[in-house]
Design a protein around this motif. Structure first.
Motif, mmCIF file in Angstrom:
data_model
loop_
_atom_site.group_PDB
_atom_site.id
_atom_site.type_symbol
_atom_site.label_atom_id
_atom_site.label_comp_id
_atom_site.label_asym_id
_atom_site.label_seq_id
_atom_site.Cartn_x
_atom_site.Cartn_y
_atom_site.Cartn_z
ATOM 1 N N ILE A 59 -2.360 -12.541 8.750
ATOM 2 C CA ILE A 59 -2.947 -11.261 9.152
ATOM 3 C C ILE A 59 -2.593 -10.236 8.081
ATOM 4 O O ILE A 59 -1.445 -10.144 7.662
ATOM 5 N N LYS A 60 -3.619 -9.511 7.638
ATOM 6 C CA LYS A 60 -3.368 -8.551 6.552
ATOM 7 C C LYS A 60 -3.358 -7.125 7.088
ATOM 8 O O LYS A 60 -4.336 -6.686 7.692
ATOM 9 N N VAL A 61 -2.273 -6.459 6.843
ATOM 10 C CA VAL A 61 -2.143 -5.073 7.307
ATOM 11 C C VAL A 61 -1.814 -4.184 6.114
ATOM 12 O O VAL A 61 -0.934 -4.495 5.321
ATOM 13 N N LEU A 62 -2.537 -3.099 6.028
ATOM 14 C CA LEU A 62 -2.363 -2.171 4.921
ATOM 15 C C LEU A 62 -1.728 -0.885 5.448
ATOM 16 O O LEU A 62 -2.199 -0.329 6.444
ATOM 17 N N LEU A 63 -0.653 -0.450 4.797
ATOM 18 C CA LEU A 63 -0.016 0.809 5.202
ATOM 19 C C LEU A 63 -0.490 1.907 4.250
ATOM 20 O O LEU A 63 -0.276 1.809 3.036
ATOM 21 N N LEU A 64 -1.160 2.891 4.796
ATOM 22 C CA LEU A 64 -1.713 3.956 3.942
ATOM 23 C C LEU A 64 -1.174 5.327 4.363
ATOM 24 O O LEU A 64 -0.742 5.516 5.487
ATOM 25 N N GLU A 321 2.391 -15.677 10.069
ATOM 26 C CA GLU A 321 2.827 -14.909 8.905
ATOM 27 C C GLU A 321 1.885 -13.726 8.707
ATOM 28 O O GLU A 321 0.671 -13.899 8.762
ATOM 29 N N TRP A 322 2.451 -12.587 8.507
ATOM 30 C CA TRP A 322 1.639 -11.403 8.247
ATOM 31 C C TRP A 322 1.882 -10.954 6.815
ATOM 32 O O TRP A 322 2.994 -11.055 6.309
ATOM 33 N N CYS A 323 0.832 -10.452 6.233
ATOM 34 C CA CYS A 323 0.952 -9.878 4.889
ATOM 35 C C CYS A 323 0.858 -8.368 5.041
ATOM 36 O O CYS A 323 -0.181 -7.865 5.476
ATOM 37 N N LEU A 324 1.915 -7.680 4.712
ATOM 38 C CA LEU A 324 1.855 -6.215 4.801
ATOM 39 C C LEU A 324 1.822 -5.648 3.392
ATOM 40 O O LEU A 324 2.606 -6.069 2.534
ATOM 41 N N TYR A 325 0.925 -4.722 3.178
ATOM 42 C CA TYR A 325 0.815 -4.110 1.854
ATOM 43 C C TYR A 325 1.291 -2.669 1.951
ATOM 44 O O TYR A 325 0.741 -1.871 2.706
ATOM 45 N N ASP A 326 2.332 -2.377 1.169
ATOM 46 C CA ASP A 326 2.892 -1.030 1.135
ATOM 47 C C ASP A 326 2.453 -0.398 -0.188
ATOM 48 O O ASP A 326 2.690 -0.971 -1.248
ATOM 49 N N VAL A 327 1.813 0.737 -0.094
ATOM 50 C CA VAL A 327 1.232 1.315 -1.314
ATOM 51 C C VAL A 327 1.959 2.598 -1.719
ATOM 52 O O VAL A 327 2.615 3.233 -0.902
ATOM 53 N N GLY A 328 1.823 2.936 -2.983
ATOM 54 C CA GLY A 328 2.331 4.227 -3.448
ATOM 55 C C GLY A 328 1.372 5.297 -2.939
ATOM 56 O O GLY A 328 0.153 5.129 -2.999
ATOM 57 N N GLY A 329 1.910 6.405 -2.414
ATOM 58 C CA GLY A 329 1.028 7.361 -1.736
ATOM 59 C C GLY A 329 0.637 8.583 -2.539
ATOM 60 O O GLY A 329 -0.196 9.370 -2.085
ATOM 61 N N SER A 330 1.206 8.754 -3.748
ATOM 62 C CA SER A 330 0.841 9.978 -4.461
ATOM 63 C C SER A 330 -0.594 9.853 -4.975
ATOM 64 O O SER A 330 -1.102 8.747 -5.151
ATOM 65 N N CYS A 344 -9.250 -6.980 5.154
ATOM 66 C CA CYS A 344 -8.006 -6.471 5.729
ATOM 67 C C CYS A 344 -8.186 -6.392 7.253
ATOM 68 O O CYS A 344 -9.224 -5.964 7.740
ATOM 69 N N ASP A 345 -7.200 -6.859 8.017
ATOM 70 C CA ASP A 345 -7.355 -6.884 9.476
ATOM 71 C C ASP A 345 -7.095 -5.524 10.110
ATOM 72 O O ASP A 345 -7.751 -5.155 11.069
ATOM 73 N N ALA A 346 -6.094 -4.847 9.572
ATOM 74 C CA ALA A 346 -5.760 -3.559 10.195
ATOM 75 C C ALA A 346 -5.157 -2.611 9.169
ATOM 76 O O ALA A 346 -4.561 -3.040 8.183
ATOM 77 N N ILE A 347 -5.330 -1.342 9.480
ATOM 78 C CA ILE A 347 -4.712 -0.307 8.647
ATOM 79 C C ILE A 347 -3.824 0.544 9.537
ATOM 80 O O ILE A 347 -4.233 0.947 10.636
ATOM 81 N N ILE A 348 -2.616 0.742 9.066
ATOM 82 C CA ILE A 348 -1.776 1.732 9.751
ATOM 83 C C ILE A 348 -1.743 2.932 8.818
ATOM 84 O O ILE A 348 -1.264 2.849 7.691
ATOM 85 N N PHE A 349 -2.310 4.011 9.297
ATOM 86 C CA PHE A 349 -2.414 5.221 8.475
ATOM 87 C C PHE A 349 -1.343 6.197 8.941
ATOM 88 O O PHE A 349 -1.293 6.570 10.119
#
Ligand SMILES: Nc1nc2c(ncn2[C@@H]2O[C@H](COP(=O)(O)OP(=O)(O)OP(=O)(O)O)[C@@H](O)[C@H]2O)c(=O)[nH]1
Ligand SMILES: [Mg+2]
Length: 484
Positions: A59-64, A321-330, A344-349
């Motif tokens: 499961i792919k989750v993107l943190l934005l 297994e989940w894949c979490l992507y942590d991004v630079g926010g600037s 991408c399955d979900a976004i946590i904004f």
């Protein structure tokens, strides 16, 4: 002749013989029905296998969210909650980061102290007007309305005794493989204004990480022989310097003139990222072991996109297994987000709600809350994300509460807020309504507005939120797999 061309050779070949008996016809129809059943069952099986394969995919989750919104902190909560064994194994590696955070806190104060002491001496020597152009100053210059700061010899002595901390900061950064001066233009533009009354004070320059694998292996990966001895020696050296400076650090931090100086500079150290000065004694102890809370509060800026694989040890997703992507926010880093929207399955904004009166350092004209609205709109309206689950964390509610209690009025910064009660509940719900409205107007298909009011440094409360989020993401993933 013309008619002969109209006969379909295939139809002719499979057509029943003209002299077919009723029994033969019955047998043929049964055979045809059986063939159809087998074909349909194969199709069904293929579809199920395809869905199962999709379900098995991580499961792919993107943190934005903008810089300092709490993305990396949320990620740490995921690790702590769902992968406690792996978390415990890594906890040790955070000691160096926490030491670095503490040393940097102190160096910020020492730098200000040096500036103020020089200014105080110059004031005696000359009354020449110093420049009031503070645009590029890392910390706001002293406000003239405050009374003079009466430094004593003790301040000079403490400053001298704590001087080794500057070298130690460089050493710790080197040990973590951190490039604090690299890409200076990005970093310099990446300080938020922490002014309590909306006065703009940018925070000190921060170190950042390019890769979490890299820095962890710098401090953790097993080495042999002299490399291992060197690393242990450097670690001991850092611990000794910090232990030796502990009392002086506490003395500076608790000193009333220093506190007056910070007020004068409008720098609320407690609200800055990676603040550990209230824990000097504990962290400076030679046998210091980072607690879970320390690790969650430790600050390292993220640069680029970092991928984390989390094997769920418990909860409904256990075993997966989940894949979490942590991004630079600037702002300079946000272009790197887009390629990750696909599949991408979900976004946590994450939107920090305490920053309604703060501005982006990248662009001092932009209000931080407005910046969150803008990027929320971009995410909601993205075609690639049309079927992606989007979850909103209105984060830093604890800091919002503190800010409101200190007397900051929302209506002075957000005019539409009007005369509503200036409390955390009303304010956060008011902001949530705006996010909801943006989602409704900009989503390409109807979606549910999922919002959580969070303070992600509170690990217990965040674990509860994550358990709800986990189920929602899991469900969305299964639905998407069945539709595939
Ligand atoms: N008080 C409080 N501090 C928080 C909260 N969330 C995050 N922080 C702190 O804010 C700082 C920034 O958090 P990060 O998670 O590093 O922010 P980020 O979004 O990953 O930032 P970038 O990596 O720069 O994009 C850290 O020192 C956190 O401990 C919160 O809800 N309350
Ligand atoms: Mg981060």
């Amino acid at each position: 002749m013309g008619q002969a061309h109209d006969v379909d050779p295939l139809a002719a070949a499979i057509a029943p013989p003209p002299d077919e008996t009723p029994a033969a016809r019955e047998a043929r129809l049964q055979a045809e029905a059986e063939a159809k059943r087998i074909s349909e069952s194969i199709d069904e099986q293929l579809k199920t296998e395809k869905a199962a394969l999709k379900k098995k995919k991580p499961i792919k989750v993107l943190l934005l969210g903008q810089s300092e919104s709490g993305k990396s902190t949320t990620l740490k909560n995921f690790q702590l909650t769902y992968s406690p064994k792996a978390w415990a194994e890594e906890r040790e590696s955070w000691r160096t980061v926490i030491q670095l955070n503490l040393v940097r806190n102190m160096n910020t104060i020492l730098d200000l102290l040096a500036e103020e002491m020089t200014a105080a001496t110059q004031l005696h020597v000359s009354s020449a007007s110093d420049s009031s152009d503070d645009e590029e100053a890392p910390i706001a210059p002293p406000s003239r309305s405050d009374g003079p700061l009466r430094f004593t010899d003790q301040h000079a002595l403490l400053k001298l005794r704590l001087a080794p901390l500057h070298g130690l900061q460089k050493d710790l950064e080197a040990r973590l493989g951190i490039a604090s001066h690299e890409e200076k233009e990005n970093i310099a533009a990446d300080g938020y204004y922490l002014g309590r009354w909306g006065i703009h004070v940018s925070r000190p320059q921060e170190a950042f990480i390019r890769s979490h694998h890299a820095w962890k292996s710098q401090v953790m990966a097993p080495l042999t022989g002299s490399s291992q001895r060197y690393r242990e020696m450097k670690a001991r050296e850092a611990t000794e310097i910090i232990a030796g400076c502990a009392e002086d650090m506490r003395a500076i931090w608790e000193d009333s003139i220093i506190q007056q100086m910070l007020r004068k500079r409008k720098l609320r150290m407690e609200a800055t990222s990676g603040f550990f000065l209230n824990d000097v004694e504990r962290i400076a102890a030679r046998d210091y072991e980072p607690s879970d809370d320390d690790v969650v509060r430790a600050r390292l800026r993220t640069l680029g996109v970092q991928e984390y694989k989390i094997k769920f040890e418990k909860g409904p997703a256990a075993g997966s297994e989940w894949c979490l992507y942590d991004v630079g926010g600037s702002r300079t880093q946000r272009a790197a987000w887009f390629p990750y929207f696909d599949d991408c399955d979900a976004i946590i904004f994450l939107a920090p709600v305490n920053c309604f009166d703060e501005r982006l350092a990248e662009d001092r004209k932009v209000n931080r809350l407005e910046d969150s609205y803008l990027w929320w709109k971009l995410v909601c309206s993205s075609k690639l994300l049309a079927r992606t689950e989007i979850i909103l964390f209105l984060n830093k509610c604890d800091l919002l509460d503190q800010k409101l209690q200190s007397g900051v009025l929302v209506k002075e910064h957000v005019r539409s807020f009007g005369d509503r009660p200036n409390d955390v509940d009303t304010v956060s719900k008011y902001f949530a309504l705006h996010f909801k409205d943006i989602m409704k107007r900009n989503s390409l298909q109807t979606r549910q507005f999922r919002v959580y009011y969070t303070s992600v440094i509170d690990t217990k409360a965040t674990a509860v939120t994550l358990s709800i989020v986990e189920e929602a993401i899991l469900r969305a993933h299964l639905v998407a797999a069945d539709l595939a």
